[in-house]
Every structure is written in structure tokens, then in C-alpha cells.
Write a protein that holds these residues in place. Structure first.
Motif, PDB file in Angstrom:
ATOM      1  N   SER A  42       0.133  -1.517  -0.217  1.00 40.95           N
ATOM      2  CA  SER A  42       0.283  -0.221  -0.032  1.00 40.95           C
ATOM      3  C   SER A  42       1.194   0.706   0.044  1.00 40.95           C
ATOM      4  O   SER A  42       1.887   1.369   0.550  1.00 40.95           O
ATOM      5  N   ALA A 111      -5.640  -0.287   0.675  1.00 44.22           N
ATOM      6  CA  ALA A 111      -5.978  -1.490   1.336  1.00 44.22           C
ATOM      7  C   ALA A 111      -6.633  -2.148   1.257  1.00 44.22           C
ATOM      8  O   ALA A 111      -8.024  -2.470   0.585  1.00 44.22           O
ATOM      9  N   SER A 160      -1.384  -1.287  -4.810  1.00 42.95           N
ATOM     10  CA  SER A 160      -2.184  -0.115  -4.741  1.00 42.95           C
ATOM     11  C   SER A 160      -1.857   1.025  -4.798  1.00 42.95           C
ATOM     12  O   SER A 160      -1.037   1.101  -3.480  1.00 42.95           O
TER      13      SER A 160
END
Length: 256
Positions: A42, A111, A160
Motif C-alpha cells: 500500500s 489496502a 495499490s
């Protein structure tokens, strides 16, 4: 072998939205074998040393302000997987990458907003991983490459972040696409599809409008991490690209 993916997580409110991109995420599980576990880098977890989550069950971090009240009531109580966390640490050590475990930290919105769209039941173990903005782009790629064998174990690896992520340039009322954002993403697409790592490692000098698109690199790093996990086959496929607020890129890349 399980593909790896890069997902743009956009604004935190993406989890409440109904558009072509969120439809892709919501339908993802229907077209993908269910993974044994998920490993997720993330952009919103930055550490100077590679950190591997080792939580038993995750709390939900609301690392944003000013959004809909509903967002602050959402949870994603996924379980961790300590054996997988230990395995990841071992793989990092094998490749000369120092790492530490974190047994306390919950899942940030980079996340859980993505995971809630992909797997809303939170019934798949998750291991979250930090990013380090001070590594070179080649080192980022090597961090991802170190985990590539996890794909053979039906483990889904996700980066991400966002390829174009400049909050100061957002136009909250825009329904069009800023040309500079599209030009940057077009360049990135060409280099990913050609697996031109030399150009990608030097994107700041070579890509058009790189400074506007990536004023700080933490959101771009997960793309290189996810790409690195696909080094063996070197196949990149763009599954979706759209924009919000003029230039906030929502893209999904698959690495086989």
C-alpha cells in the motif's frame, strides 16, 4: 501461476462509487481463482525499512478526513497469516533485503478500500507490506521480484497506488481528462507493454509530464513492485484506465 495486479485506489470514497472501474473490481473475484492469501503493498504505508505485517486480525485505519460518514463506519476485519509473513521475511532475506515484522498495524485505506471491492467478505488472509520512497526504481522492482515465487502458491500479490496522483492538480468539478495526465499514462502503458524496464526506471527524466503526474513517488512505487513479481514472464496487460477529477488515474494492470 497466479497473476499479480496493480490497482489504483483513487480517493477513499471509491469504495462507495458505482462506475466502470469499481465494476471491474467488484467482478474481479468472479473471473479469478480464489487465492489462498493476499499480499498487498500500500502506498499509504511508508517505512524506511521493508515492513511485513504480522497481525492476527486487522483493525481498520481511517487515514483520511472530510469524506462521507459511511466511510468511517466501514471495517475490513481480515485475518493475517503469520506463516506467510515469516515466509515473506525469508524470501526478502534470501534476496538481501532487510525487513521487520509489525504485529500491531491495521489496514489503511490504500489496502482496505481496494480489498473491500475485490473480496467484500474479508474471508481471505492478508499480509500487508510497506513501501520505501527512498529506494531506486530498480530496487523497487527487485523487491517485487523477490516475492515472485509466491505466485506459484496461489497467492495474489497486489500493488495499490496510482500512476497519476497529484492532489494539488485535481479539478473536483471536471468531467474531462487533462491532456498531460493522459500523455504520461500513455507513455507508461507503452513501456509496460514492451517491458522496457530501463525506461521505466528512468521515467522521471524520460516520461512526459512526469513531475506533474508523480510529484511524490509513493503512489507510483506499487506499480514497480507489482511489475517486479512478473519478471519471469514479462507480460503486462492493461485491464482498465479512466480518470476522475480531471487527472486522478484509475488503472488496473495485470502481470503474468
Amino acid at each position: 501461476m497466479m497473476p499479480s495486479y496493480f490497482f489504483a485506489h483513487g480517493a477513499p470514497s471509491i469504495v462507495l462509487e458505482d462506475n466502470a472501474y469499481t465494476a471491474l473490481l467488484k467482478n474481479f473475484a468472479a473471473h479469478t481463482p480464489k487465492p489462498k492469501a493476499i499480499v498487498l503493498f500500500s502506498a499509504h504505508w511508508e517505512q524506511s525499512m521493508q515492513t511485513v505485517s504480522a497481525a492476527g486480525r486487522y483493525s481498520t485505519i481511517y487515514d483520511f478526513g472530510g469524506f462521507q460518514d459511511e466511510l468511517y463506519r466501514m471495517t475490513y476485519p481480515a485475518e493475517g497469516d503469520r506463516a506467510l509473513s515469516d515466509q515473506i521475511q525469508s524470501l526478502f532475506s534470501k534476496h538481501g533485503i532487510q525487513s521487520v515484522l509489525d504485529e500491531e498495524r491495521g489496514l489503511d485505506h490504500g489496502a482496505w478500500a481496494v480489498l473491500k471491492l475485490l473480496y467484500p467478505d474479508a474471508d481471505i488472509p492478508v499480509v500487508a507490506l510497506s513501501v520505501n520512497r527512498y529506494l531506486t526504481n530498480e530496487q523497487q522492482y527487485q523487491v517485487g521480484k523477490a516475492l515472485s515465487e509466491l505466485r506459484k502458491q496461489d497467492i495474489l500479490i497486489i500493488g495499490s497506488g496510482g500512476t497519476v496522483h497529484n492532489l494539488r492538480k485535481l479539478n473536483w468539478k471536471s468531467e474531462g481528462i487533462d491532456g498531460w495526465a493522459e500523455a504520461f499514462d500513455n507513455w507508461i502503458q507503452a513501456k509496460l507493454e514492451a517491458w522496457d524496464v530501463d525506461s521505466l526506471f528512468n521515467y522521471r527524466e524520460l516520461a512526459p509530464y512526469a513531475q506533474e503526474a508523480v510529484p511524490t513517488n509513493e503512489h507510483f512505487i506499487p506499480l514497480l513492485l507489482a511489475m517486479g513479481t512478473g519478471d519471469a514472464n514479462r507480460q503486462a496487460k492493461l485491464l482498465h484506465r479512466s480518470y476522475q477529477y480531471g487527472n486522478l488515474s484509475l488503472s488496473c494492470w495485470q502481470f503474468n
